[in-house]
Design an enzyme around this catalytic site. Structure first.
Site, PDB file in Angstrom:
ATOM      1  N   LYS A 167       0.865  -1.185   0.000  1.00 59.82           N
ATOM      2  CA  LYS A 167       0.000   0.000   0.000  1.00 59.82           C
ATOM      3  C   LYS A 167       0.895   1.226   0.000  1.00 59.82           C
ATOM      4  O   LYS A 167       1.995   1.186   0.548  1.00 59.82           O
ATOM      5  CB  LYS A 167      -0.874   0.024   1.261  1.00 59.82           C
ATOM      6  CG  LYS A 167      -2.105   0.879   1.113  1.00 59.82           C
ATOM      7  CD  LYS A 167      -3.207   0.102   0.448  1.00 59.82           C
ATOM      8  CE  LYS A 167      -4.417   0.930   0.179  1.00 59.82           C
ATOM      9  NZ  LYS A 167      -5.560   0.068  -0.180  1.00 59.82           N
ATOM     10  N   ASP A 211      -7.202   4.169  -4.423  1.00 58.95           N
ATOM     11  CA  ASP A 211      -7.788   4.023  -3.080  1.00 58.95           C
ATOM     12  C   ASP A 211      -8.388   5.394  -2.775  1.00 58.95           C
ATOM     13  O   ASP A 211      -8.671   6.173  -3.704  1.00 58.95           O
ATOM     14  CB  ASP A 211      -6.705   3.621  -2.052  1.00 58.95           C
ATOM     15  CG  ASP A 211      -7.307   3.129  -0.732  1.00 58.95           C
ATOM     16  OD1 ASP A 211      -7.741   1.965  -0.671  1.00 58.95           O
ATOM     17  OD2 ASP A 211      -7.383   3.908   0.233  1.00 58.95           O
ATOM     18  N   SER A 240      -8.332  -6.145 -10.366  1.00 63.29           N
ATOM     19  CA  SER A 240      -6.990  -5.629 -10.663  1.00 63.29           C
ATOM     20  C   SER A 240      -6.081  -6.770 -11.122  1.00 63.29           C
ATOM     21  O   SER A 240      -5.301  -6.629 -12.071  1.00 63.29           O
ATOM     22  CB  SER A 240      -6.366  -4.988  -9.416  1.00 63.29           C
ATOM     23  OG  SER A 240      -6.797  -3.666  -9.249  1.00 63.29           O
TER      24      SER A 240
HETATM   25  P1  NDP Z   1     -13.028   7.501  -2.558  1.00 68.72           P
HETATM   26  O1  NDP Z   1     -11.984   8.540  -2.377  1.00 68.72           O
HETATM   27  O2  NDP Z   1     -13.589   7.254  -3.905  1.00 68.72           O
HETATM   28  O3  NDP Z   1     -14.265   7.794  -1.584  1.00 68.72           O
HETATM   29  C1  NDP Z   1     -14.091   7.897  -0.215  1.00 68.72           C
HETATM   30  C2  NDP Z   1     -15.426   8.229   0.419  1.00 68.72           C
HETATM   31  O4  NDP Z   1     -15.310   8.137   1.833  1.00 68.72           O
HETATM   32  C3  NDP Z   1     -15.876   9.656   0.140  1.00 68.72           C
HETATM   33  O5  NDP Z   1     -17.268   9.711   0.206  1.00 68.72           O
HETATM   34  C4  NDP Z   1     -15.238  10.432   1.289  1.00 68.72           C
HETATM   35  O6  NDP Z   1     -15.875  11.662   1.579  1.00 68.72           O
HETATM   36  C5  NDP Z   1     -15.427   9.443   2.421  1.00 68.72           C
HETATM   37  N1  NDP Z   1     -14.359   9.582   3.412  1.00 68.72           N
HETATM   38  C6  NDP Z   1     -13.025   9.420   3.217  1.00 68.72           C
HETATM   39  N2  NDP Z   1     -12.349   9.644   4.342  1.00 68.72           N
HETATM   40  C7  NDP Z   1     -13.270   9.957   5.271  1.00 68.72           C
HETATM   41  C8  NDP Z   1     -13.195  10.298   6.634  1.00 68.72           C
HETATM   42  N3  NDP Z   1     -12.022  10.355   7.279  1.00 68.72           N
HETATM   43  N4  NDP Z   1     -14.362  10.546   7.286  1.00 68.72           N
HETATM   44  C9  NDP Z   1     -15.553  10.498   6.648  1.00 68.72           C
HETATM   45  N5  NDP Z   1     -15.681  10.193   5.333  1.00 68.72           N
HETATM   46  C10 NDP Z   1     -14.559   9.922   4.678  1.00 68.72           C
HETATM   47  O7  NDP Z   1     -12.404   6.168  -1.937  1.00 68.72           O
HETATM   48  P2  NDP Z   1     -12.842   4.653  -2.194  1.00 68.72           P
HETATM   49  O8  NDP Z   1     -14.316   4.557  -2.345  1.00 68.72           O
HETATM   50  O9  NDP Z   1     -11.960   4.083  -3.215  1.00 68.72           O
HETATM   51  O10 NDP Z   1     -12.407   3.975  -0.803  1.00 68.72           O
HETATM   52  C11 NDP Z   1     -13.297   3.876   0.306  1.00 68.72           C
HETATM   53  C12 NDP Z   1     -12.817   2.766   1.221  1.00 68.72           C
HETATM   54  O11 NDP Z   1     -12.778   1.525   0.506  1.00 68.72           O
HETATM   55  C13 NDP Z   1     -11.399   2.935   1.801  1.00 68.72           C
HETATM   56  O12 NDP Z   1     -11.353   2.354   3.072  1.00 68.72           O
HETATM   57  C14 NDP Z   1     -10.554   2.115   0.837  1.00 68.72           C
HETATM   58  O13 NDP Z   1      -9.338   1.702   1.420  1.00 68.72           O
HETATM   59  C15 NDP Z   1     -11.474   0.956   0.572  1.00 68.72           C
HETATM   60  N6  NDP Z   1     -11.226   0.169  -0.633  1.00 68.72           N
HETATM   61  C16 NDP Z   1     -11.157   0.754  -1.863  1.00 68.72           C
HETATM   62  C17 NDP Z   1     -10.975  -0.014  -2.987  1.00 68.72           C
HETATM   63  C18 NDP Z   1     -10.966   0.542  -4.352  1.00 68.72           C
HETATM   64  O14 NDP Z   1     -10.886  -0.234  -5.299  1.00 68.72           O
HETATM   65  N7  NDP Z   1     -11.102   1.840  -4.557  1.00 68.72           N
HETATM   66  C19 NDP Z   1     -10.778  -1.463  -2.884  1.00 68.72           C
HETATM   67  C20 NDP Z   1     -10.943  -1.985  -1.558  1.00 68.72           C
HETATM   68  C21 NDP Z   1     -11.141  -1.175  -0.490  1.00 68.72           C
HETATM   69  P3  NDP Z   1     -15.360  13.038   0.886  1.00 68.72           P
HETATM   70  O15 NDP Z   1     -15.796  12.967  -0.538  1.00 68.72           O
HETATM   71  O16 NDP Z   1     -16.020  14.099   1.671  1.00 68.72           O
HETATM   72  O17 NDP Z   1     -13.866  13.023   1.049  1.00 68.72           O
HETATM   73  O1  2IT Z   2      -7.769  -1.809  -0.641  1.00 69.38           O
HETATM   74  C1  2IT Z   2      -7.753  -2.285  -1.794  1.00 69.38           C
HETATM   75  O2  2IT Z   2      -7.905  -3.510  -1.997  1.00 69.38           O
HETATM   76  C2  2IT Z   2      -7.561  -1.374  -2.917  1.00 69.38           C
HETATM   77  N1  2IT Z   2      -7.491  -0.166  -2.710  1.00 69.38           N
HETATM   78  C3  2IT Z   2      -7.434  -1.910  -4.312  1.00 69.38           C
HETATM   79  C4  2IT Z   2      -6.045  -2.424  -4.559  1.00 69.38           C
HETATM   80  C5  2IT Z   2      -5.742  -2.826  -5.977  1.00 69.38           C
HETATM   81  O3  2IT Z   2      -4.551  -3.076  -6.210  1.00 69.38           O
HETATM   82  O4  2IT Z   2      -6.623  -2.910  -6.822  1.00 69.38           O
END
Ligand code: NDP
Ligand code: 2IT
Length: 447
Positions: free
Chosen positions: A128, A168, A380
């Site tokens: 990460k 992420d 991925s």
């Molecule tokens: P995005 O940046 O697309 O979206 C994040 C969302 O969460 C936004 O709505 C954001 O609000 C909100 N958010 C982020 N930080 C905070 C905080 N500290 N308090 C309150 N709200 C918060 O991220 P993702 O959707 O990609 O990721 C979301 C989660 O999923 C994370 O934990 C990530 O690690 C996990 N994840 C992501 C993957 C991926 O493929 N993208 C894969 C697996 C897990 P705002 O818009 O106001 O910032």
């Molecule tokens: O937390 C996760 O699994 C991710 N942000 C996606 C990682 C990836 O390599 O697709």
């Protein structure tokens, strides 16, 4: 030494070596609780220091990232990549840009990623990375210059067979485009070094949707296993980013009623349910316009609660899809009291440790992030396969792969986590994820 003493000794060593890294301690504790007794009862894994080695990253790379903002000011941020373990494949995991990013958070995420990637069944190690750079309010030009500077340094440590980053929090299609472009320029190679790329330049269909869709497929499998169905269930979702939006989309398609979504400014509660048309507005608001979720109320009827999370709204299922530790002890108690039947973690480690215990005591079906959100990294992995073969698979084939992978993850959790009258999905995921990595580590001897 009994199991309790063993655990206490292990955790005190971890805390001594990694002081003040509370998220990292939390993630390792959750795994150690299941894995230390498992090692104890399986002679083949004893005396190999496997969990100690797994919780000491292979390496941690930290660097300065300098860039120039639109007003001509020089800005300096900090970048990191934590390469946790590559026993079963090249390092693989996302990059996070958020002002909260620090080494504790990236080490917890890289550690978790190692088990998650193993669960997918695909050959990927765990890593990460990220920066405390905050993309909010920055112009496209500023984000581009930051990404280029970040990759100028990181490019020395990544590559298609070495380490393959992805998105992420704060890193989506725009950022991946800038980073991949800079990588291509510096190396003069068009390689599969990133996933989540645009379709025009080596990306895979359904990668964007995969994490959220995968989490709902996990939920479907869990409900089916417990002779329940998704249709008509009220769903609480937090977040409105990549994971939340596509979890909502799939849940709606399968007939569930999504009644909340949120961002860092608060949450909306739409009692009628967020349908496809309403979700399209949220996509436009959050992804295209990078606006606040409260703007939903300019078009549709709903209530907005500033600076709050949605967990006190009565619902059948909770899908936390925003960030770590967003379900507190009190939130967990309230969810159980309000009759919540299942919690599926779309975000990474969104539930505090005691919250998980409360769900287990309440017999709530609980899918931990390393199983529930593995669909994203799984696709991925499929993007990496397509890049290596210089082919692009059809949407239909990829959907089938994703469904099958989530089904297999569910089954691995059941086979390693079934207790008397409860499926302990956390234990199942930890044990199943551990076995593949541990067997590979044993094969290599002492390295
Ligand atoms: P995005 O940046 O697309 O979206 C994040 C969302 O969460 C936004 O709505 C954001 O609000 C909100 N958010 C982020 N930080 C905070 C905080 N500290 N308090 C309150 N709200 C918060 O991220 P993702 O959707 O990609 O990721 C979301 C989660 O999923 C994370 O934990 C990530 O690690 C996990 N994840 C992501 C993957 C991926 O493929 N993208 C894969 C697996 C897990 P705002 O818009 O106001 O910032
Ligand atoms: O937390 C996760 O699994 C991710 N942000 C996606 C990682 C990836 O390599 O697709």
């Amino acid at each position: 030494m009994n199991a309790k003493q063993n655990m206490a000794q292990f955790m005190s060593g971890l805390k001594r070596r990694n002081p003040s890294e509370k998220e990292f301690h939390q993630a390792v504790h959750e795994v150690a609780f299941d894995i230390l007794p498992y090692i104890e009862s399986n002679p083949k894994y004893q005396n190999a220091l496997l969990l100690e080695r797994l919780s000491e990253p292979d390496r941690v790379i930290s660097f300065r990232v300098c860039w120039v903002d639109d007003d001509g000011n020089i800005r300096a941020n900090r970048g990191h990549r934590v390469q946790n373990n590559n026993a079963i494949g090249p390092y693989k995991g996302g990059i996070r840009f958020h002002n909260s990013v620090n080494l504790s958070i990236l080490k917890f995420l890289a550690f978790e990623q190692t088990f998650k990637n193993s669960l997918t069944g695909l050959p990927m190690g765990g890593a990460k990375g990220g920066s405390d750079f905050n993309p909010k309010g920055k112009s496209d030009g500023e984000v581009m210059r930051f990404c280029q500077s970040f990759i100028t340094e990181l490019s020395r440590y990544i590559g298609p067979d070495t380490d393959v980053p992805a998105g992420d929090i704060g890193v989506g299609a725009r950022e991946i485009g800038y980073m991949f472009g800079q990588m291509k320029r510096l190396t003069n190679k068009f390689s599969g070094t990133f996933t989540g790329k645009g379709i025009e330049y080596g990306g895979s269909l359904i990668r964007n949707e995969a994490t959220g869709y995968g989490a709902v497929y996990m939920l479907e499998n869990m409900l089916l296993h417990h002779k329940q169905e998704l249709e008509g269930k009220r769903i609480l979702i937090s977040g409105s980013g990549n994971v939340a939006i596509y979890a909502a989309e799939k849940a709606i398609q399968l007939g569930a009623k999504v009644i909340t979504m949120s961002d860092s400014s608060g949450y909306i509660h739409d009692k009628e349910g967020i349908n496809a048309e309403k979700l399209a507005l949220i996509k436009d608001l959050k992804v295209k316009r990078r606006a606040r979720i409260s703007e939903y109320l300019n078009t549709f009827n709903a209530e907005f609660y500033a600076d709050q999370r949605p967990w006190h709204v009565p619902g059948d299922i909770a899908l936390p899809c925003a960030t770590q530790n967003e379900i507190s002890i009190d939130d967990a108690k309230l969810l159980v009291k309000n009759g919540c039947k299942a919690v599926v973690e779309g975000a990474n480690m969104p539930t505090v440790k005691e919250g998980i215990d409360i769900f287990k005591e309440g017999q709530v079906l609980f899918a931990p992030s390393k199983a529930a959100n593995a669909g994203g990294v799984a696709v991925s992995g499929l993007e990496m396969s397509q890049n290596s073969a210089r082919l692009s698979w059809s949407e239909h084939d990829l959907q089938e792969h994703l469904k099958k992978i989530m089904h297999n993850i569910h089954d691995k959790c059941v086979s390693h986590g079934t207790e008397k009258n409860y499926v302990n999905y956390s234990r199942g995921a930890n044990v199943a994820g551990f076995i593949k990595v541990a067997d590979a580590m044993l094969a290599y001897g002492v390295i």
